[in-house]
Design a protein around this motif. Structure first.
Motif, PDB file in Angstrom:
ATOM      1  N   HIS A 128     -26.261  41.820  14.146  1.00  0.00           N
ATOM      2  CA  HIS A 128     -26.672  40.557  13.522  1.00  0.00           C
ATOM      3  C   HIS A 128     -28.100  40.637  13.018  1.00  0.00           C
ATOM      4  N   HIS A 170     -35.642  39.265  13.419  1.00  0.00           N
ATOM      5  CA  HIS A 170     -35.165  40.462  14.111  1.00  0.00           C
ATOM      6  C   HIS A 170     -33.844  40.968  13.568  1.00  0.00           C
ATOM      7  N   GLU A 201     -33.568  44.412  18.220  1.00  0.00           N
ATOM      8  CA  GLU A 201     -32.792  44.172  19.433  1.00  0.00           C
ATOM      9  C   GLU A 201     -31.711  45.238  19.497  1.00  0.00           C
ATOM     10  N   PHE A 248     -24.982  35.344  21.462  1.00  0.00           N
ATOM     11  CA  PHE A 248     -26.129  36.161  21.060  1.00  0.00           C
ATOM     12  C   PHE A 248     -27.186  36.211  22.162  1.00  0.00           C
TER      13      PHE A 248
HETATM   14 MG    MG Z   1     -30.453  38.421  18.653  1.00  0.00          MG
END
Ligand code: MG
Length: 631
Positions: A441, A519, A596, A607
């Protein structure tokens, strides 16, 4: 397709609203008495101004507390109605919306209410005016379209018909299924509004948290399927009340509104081909399969080296140079990361605006050109820049914060972009592969007001689902978060809206002048393997306090040895009904960007939002440390 929007849904002067509404593509407006009161010219001139902008007046608002009144109050209500008719004559409009009465004095006898409307309709008919009667969920007696239709039927005059409103039908929980039995020619107007599923007083919810179709949680497609089955072919009119809209930019609200109507009508047309409303032919919403690449812009040699060092530590190999540009390609598993250090063109201007940051995201779709056409029809801006010899013209649009979205497909040469545009390279000291497989993601940060816009942007272009908003507690304030997940693959985008610049997300936003990607999350099938390989390559993960692991022990029934392994690698944990989630983070770099690394087990859908507070506290601590004097 006749489209309309209530002027009350936008901020600005009357003329600013008209300009924004006309430019966005609407055919008409719902005009309000307040528009006339605040307008410098006469009502006749106001009506002319509307028509000068190429717009119709769909209806006139607002007229309330008319029916069921006793004695002198009844006579007064008719006087008020006649004054509205006079004003409508000046404006040259013929439809008056009457909301069901909220007055404590109103009598509830249905025959009496119908008789009042019979008389009103007779008077209206003499002046070529029509009445649309709407049941409001919070009214005294007529609280839904079922009762309102009963009144309209009993009033028995062609000048009175029904006004339908999706909010009242869906949030009021009055069985939208019953709409299908109403003849379409007796429905005079259909108003559309969405809303989030928050348990609160309906009137308050409607006035302050209304949303464009697709921005909230109501099943507008279901509502419109019912409307479609009546044969209704009149206007679709947005009537949305939201504090963020009435303080926002009228142009943005109008563009969002038009996008929401077109997207809704298109979805309904696909499931109800007999829809009497004519909807423009559009490519369907795209199937998004995966993130093809993420591109960083960095004209600063030192910063470009920092990203390179970070990628190396994460197990990425440098695999190619662009054939003509200062652009390098790094790869691991199916992940392509591009670093652009050009000193001209889009990436350079993005660098000037935002500094070193993610400037471009590539998404693999079923049909790249059709996706571009769909996005443009939905009001997205397409993007072009000159391409050199042997380079591909990859369809692209502007996305959040002015960044780019490129579309790649397997139908054309686009999927071969890496072979066609890059010269393969090998390096002397490649890092150990860390088992990172794909981009899971991308997290975009924005002001809270923009979240509804970008929700609509993604959901109108891609076949995807959106989660309800959740609140992430940053110690300095709330961050609202929502995930958009593609229906067919691995494209997930989390939208994080900060209400204040004091939060970690808000600080990032302020420091980067709207740079959106905060991120990028990369998936592995073995988090411990990836963590140890990356540590071996020199990667430093974000340090998580020991207390977190004590708490984990108390919250979940986890093996003590597993918790120790997580603790030693700064891995965070979450679980839902479907499975488990393991995650760790890089240190934040530049102005707060980070990577991440995660592993999903089973069908975990989230998430790790539960861990966000810990992550944010650790990042803030880390930022303070790095800003200390270094002597
Ligand atoms: Mg995340």
């Amino acid at each position: 397709m006749k489209t309309s929007i209530a002027t009350a849904s936008l901020a600005g002067t009357f003329e600013e609203k008209l300009a924004a509404i006309a430019k966005a593509g609407f055919n008409g407006i719902e005009i309000f008495e307040q528009d006339i009161i605040g307008f410098e010219g006469s009502p006749r001139e106001a009506g002319k101004l509307v028509r000068d902008y190429g717009l119709d007046i769909t209806l006139f608002q607002s007229f309330h507390n008319f029916e069921g009144l006793p004695g002198a109050q009844r006579a007064h209500a008719f006087d008020r109605a006649m004054r509205k008719f006079d004003l409508m004559g000046e404006l040259q409009t013929d439809l008056l919306l009457v909301g069901s009465s909220v007055s404590g004095d109103a009598l509830g006898d249905m025959d009496r209410i119908a008789a009042d409307f019979h008389e009103l309709a007779q008077r209206a008919q003499q002046r070529s005016i029509r009445i649309a009667y709407m049941g409001l969920a919070w009214a005294r007696h007529v609280t839904d379209h079922i009762r309102a239709w009963e009144i309209v039927r009993k009033a028995d005059n062609p000048a009175i018909g029904l006004g339908l409103n999706s909010f009242h039908a869906l949030a009021g929980k009055s069985a939208p299924f019953s709409i299908g039995s109403i003849p379409g020619n007796r429905i005079f107007v259909v108003q559309l509004a969405d809303a989030p599923s928050i348990d609160m007083d309906l009137r308050y919810l409607s006035r302050h948290f209304g949303a464009m179709p697709g921005q909230g949680d109501l099943d507008l497609v279901q509502f419109m399927r019912q409307v479609a089955s009546t044969g209704y072919s009149g206007p679709l009119s947005l009537y949305v009340s939201n504090d963020k809209f009435t303080s926002g930019n009228p142009k943005t609200i109008a563009v969002d509104g038009y996008r929401s109507l077109l997207n809704l009508a298109d979805q309904v047309k696909r499931v109800e081909p007999a829809l009497a409303i004519s909807v423009p032919e559009l490519p369907d919403r795209a199937k998004a399969y995966n993130f093809e690449f993420v591109e960083f812009t960095s004209n600063d040699k030192n910063e470009a080296r920092i990203i390179g060092t970070m990628l190396h530590a994460m197990g990425f190999r440098f695999v190619g140079h662009h054939i003509s540009k200062a652009v390098g390609l790094w790869r691991q598993g199916d992940i392509n990361i591009v670093i652009n250090t050009e000193s001209e063109g889009y990436a350079y201007s993005a660098y000037i605006m935002h500094g070193t940051s993610v400037c471009d995201i590539g998404i693999r779709v079923d049909d790249a050109l059709a996706t571009l056409h769909r996005a443009r029809a939905m009001g997205a801006r397409s993007f072009h820049q000159p391409v050199g010899a042997n380079e591909l013209n990859i369809p692209a649009i502007r996305g959040v914060g002015g960044s780019l979205l490129h579309f790649i497909d397997a139908k054309s040469d686009l999927a071969r972009v890496w072979e066609i545009e890059f010269t393969p390279q090998t390096t002397d000291n490649p890092p150990e592969d860390a088992g990172l497989l794909r981009i899971d993601h991308i997290a975009q940060t924005m002001n809270y007001e923009e979240m509804l816009s970008w929700t609509l942007f993604y959901t109108s272009i891609f076949q995807c689902t959106k989660s309800s908003m959740v609140d992430v507690a940053d110690p300095a304030g709330l961050v609202h978060s929502r995930a958009i997940s593609a229906a067919h693959g691995d494209v997930r985008i989390t939208l994080n809206g900060s209400e204040t610049h004091r939060t970690f997300a808000g600080q990032f936003l302020a420091d980067n002048f709207g740079a959106p990607v905060q991120h990028v999350a990369l998936a592995t099938d073995d988090i411990f393997y990836s963590a140890s390989r990356m540590a071996g390559n020199g990667f430093e993960s974000l340090e998580i306090p020991a207390n977190y692991y004590d708490d984990l022990r108390a919250r979940f029934d986890l093996d003590a040895a597993l918790i120790e392994r997580m603790k030693s690698a700064n891995i965070l944990y979450d679980r839902d009904d479907g499975g488990e989630y393991f995650q760790f983070y890089s240190q934040p770099f530049f102005s707060g960007f980070f990577f991440e690394i995660l592993q999903r087990k089973g069908s975990y859908k989230g998430f790790g939002a539960r861990n966000a507070r810990i992550r944010i506290a650790a990042q803030k601590k880390n930022q303070k440390l790095t800003s200390l004097p270094r002597n």
